[in-house]
Design an enzyme around this catalytic site. Sequence first.
Site, PDB file in Angstrom:
ATOM      1  N   LYS A  79       0.841  -1.213   0.000  1.00 38.33           N
ATOM      2  CA  LYS A  79       0.000   0.000   0.000  1.00 38.33           C
ATOM      3  C   LYS A  79       0.872   1.259   0.000  1.00 38.33           C
ATOM      4  O   LYS A  79       0.649   2.166  -0.788  1.00 38.33           O
ATOM      5  CB  LYS A  79      -0.915  -0.042   1.232  1.00 38.33           C
ATOM      6  N   GLY A 125      -4.912   7.999   5.398  1.00 39.08           N
ATOM      7  CA  GLY A 125      -4.003   8.921   6.065  1.00 39.08           C
ATOM      8  C   GLY A 125      -2.780   9.197   5.208  1.00 39.08           C
ATOM      9  O   GLY A 125      -2.273  10.317   5.168  1.00 39.08           O
ATOM     10  N   SER A 174       7.509   8.692  12.059  1.00 40.48           N
ATOM     11  CA  SER A 174       6.354   8.568  11.174  1.00 40.48           C
ATOM     12  C   SER A 174       6.783   8.803   9.740  1.00 40.48           C
ATOM     13  O   SER A 174       7.263   9.885   9.392  1.00 40.48           O
ATOM     14  CB  SER A 174       5.277   9.584  11.557  1.00 40.48           C
ATOM     15  N   GLN A 177       4.804   9.070   7.354  1.00 39.26           N
ATOM     16  CA  GLN A 177       3.878  10.016   6.722  1.00 39.26           C
ATOM     17  C   GLN A 177       4.364  11.447   6.939  1.00 39.26           C
ATOM     18  O   GLN A 177       4.327  12.263   6.016  1.00 39.26           O
ATOM     19  CB  GLN A 177       2.466   9.813   7.262  1.00 39.26           C
ATOM     20  N   ASP A 231       1.891  -1.366  11.903  1.00 40.18           N
ATOM     21  CA  ASP A 231       0.567  -1.744  11.376  1.00 40.18           C
ATOM     22  C   ASP A 231       0.228  -3.208  11.675  1.00 40.18           C
ATOM     23  O   ASP A 231      -0.917  -3.631  11.502  1.00 40.18           O
ATOM     24  CB  ASP A 231       0.509  -1.516   9.863  1.00 40.18           C
ATOM     25  N   ARG A 273      -7.645  -3.022   9.409  1.00 40.42           N
ATOM     26  CA  ARG A 273      -6.688  -3.968  10.009  1.00 40.42           C
ATOM     27  C   ARG A 273      -7.290  -4.677  11.225  1.00 40.42           C
ATOM     28  O   ARG A 273      -6.885  -5.792  11.557  1.00 40.42           O
ATOM     29  CB  ARG A 273      -5.379  -3.268  10.381  1.00 40.42           C
TER      30      ARG A 273
HETATM   31  C1  S3P Z   1       2.513   4.747   6.225  1.00 35.30           C
HETATM   32  C2  S3P Z   1       3.118   5.049   7.415  1.00 35.30           C
HETATM   33  C3  S3P Z   1       2.622   4.601   8.719  1.00 35.30           C
HETATM   34  C4  S3P Z   1       1.634   3.457   8.589  1.00 35.30           C
HETATM   35  C5  S3P Z   1       0.639   3.707   7.495  1.00 35.30           C
HETATM   36  C6  S3P Z   1       1.329   3.883   6.168  1.00 35.30           C
HETATM   37  C7  S3P Z   1       3.097   5.265   4.974  1.00 35.30           C
HETATM   38  O1  S3P Z   1       1.971   5.664   9.354  1.00 35.30           O
HETATM   39  O2  S3P Z   1       0.984   3.240   9.810  1.00 35.30           O
HETATM   40  O3  S3P Z   1      -0.261   2.633   7.418  1.00 35.30           O
HETATM   41  O4  S3P Z   1       2.754   4.776   3.895  1.00 35.30           O
HETATM   42  O5  S3P Z   1       3.912   6.191   5.060  1.00 35.30           O
HETATM   43  P1  S3P Z   1       2.780   6.733  10.244  1.00 35.30           P
HETATM   44  O6  S3P Z   1       3.734   7.400   9.372  1.00 35.30           O
HETATM   45  O7  S3P Z   1       1.757   7.693  10.745  1.00 35.30           O
HETATM   46  O8  S3P Z   1       3.419   5.929  11.335  1.00 35.30           O
END
Ligand code: S3P
Length: 425
Positions: free
Chosen positions: A19, A91, A164, A166, A312, A385
């Site tokens: 993903k 997110g 993180s 993200q 995750d 999940r």
């Molecule tokens: C992700 C980062 C993670 C993960 C999310 C996907 C990504 O989140 O939990 O399912 O693709 O960068 P965080 O960066 O908030 O930890």
Amino acid sequence: MDFHKVKKLRGTVKIPGDKSISHRSVMFGAIAKGRTEITGFLQGADCLSTISCFRSMGIEIINDKHTVTVNGRGLNGLSAPDSVLDTGNSGTTTRLISGILAGQNFTSRLDGDASIRKRPMDRIIDPLRLMGADIQGDNNSSFAPLTIRGSKLNGIDYVSPVASAQIKSCLLLAGLYADGKTSVTEPTLSRNHTELMLSAFGAQVSSAGCTASVFPANELYGQKINVPGDISSAAYFIAAGLIVPDSEILIENVGINPTRDGMIKVCLAMGGSIELLNERTQGGEPVADLLVRSSSLHGTVIEGDIIPTLIDEIPVIAVLAAYADGETVIKDAAELKVKESDRIAVVTKNLSRMGADVTPADDGMTIRGGRPLHGAKLESFMDHRIAMSFTVAALGAEGTTSIADAGLAEISYPSYYKDLSALCV
Ligand code: S3P
């Protein structure tokens, strides 16, 4: 949807695309010059939200299910969307796209579903503002919907309070549009797909320890990407194969990037039998097939630097711990509270309903395993999940387990139930 105990699991499953990598391949392709061809793209609802956001900004994206072709228009080739960009439940879409939008010469609005509106956005709003971005929630809140007025950005040296990917990826993407180098330092290293893939697209990216840096880019260039399978999706089969007696399953096409492979390490530490076969590289990422056999498991302690590498997978690891002998302690994982649901609270609720002995904590939980689990009526809490993790719990429990909204698997693994039932004997 109802689930029952199974006798054993046998056969082979091929894991669909990652993903995180699928999102990034479309995003980077959209702001690169020329064509990006993506195979193995995850056709889950979250990644389709990313496609639809970039289509709304004038990018032609052809999705024939086998290949996703993105006809990128360069770093400054996006056009102002006519309406609010809908990020759905994702997110990753919301936070990463914000970094791109911050550096455009137009204004955009982003919104998602009820869960997205509850996820904290101050974690990207604050550092983006330090870069000169104009981004805010309605009534100055730090929640979606967000309005982003494109601005001139400056590079920053940001020390993030949380690990993180993200946050890191949002800032690195904004950094492509900044007037100087942008660096992000995390307390522990989170998944590094952005660093790996941005560099393949031609950006000047460097990593040292927990710091990733990017220089402003003149242009990125379209790539061919073969997305490896998602270890977060493989996790359900790994856990199921270990728990259900007399099982032996081959899980093919599993991305084993060291910033994502914590679940394998934890399962091995718990006494799980997992063999890595046919190790190779695909799309710039390490990949293997996993041979998993049912095992008698014991508890362990999961804490510190390993947490971001399995964040995750914690819901399904908690299920595994309920089937292991002895105590499993999960610490340093407060981030679980701000995922698609509060995963500390909802895992505790569902496991308790099935008869497990679990105590929640502010940054994790303690599971005293070994009690037999029984079927129960469970909720998914609007979290894909959680739905999938408790199907695994159900496979070893006496009686019927009913999981409400089990169809949420669609978000990250549309063929999950078909693939799972093919293994059930
Ligand atoms: C992700 C980062 C993670 C993960 C999310 C996907 C990504 O989140 O939990 O399912 O693709 O960068 P965080 O960066 O908030 O930890």
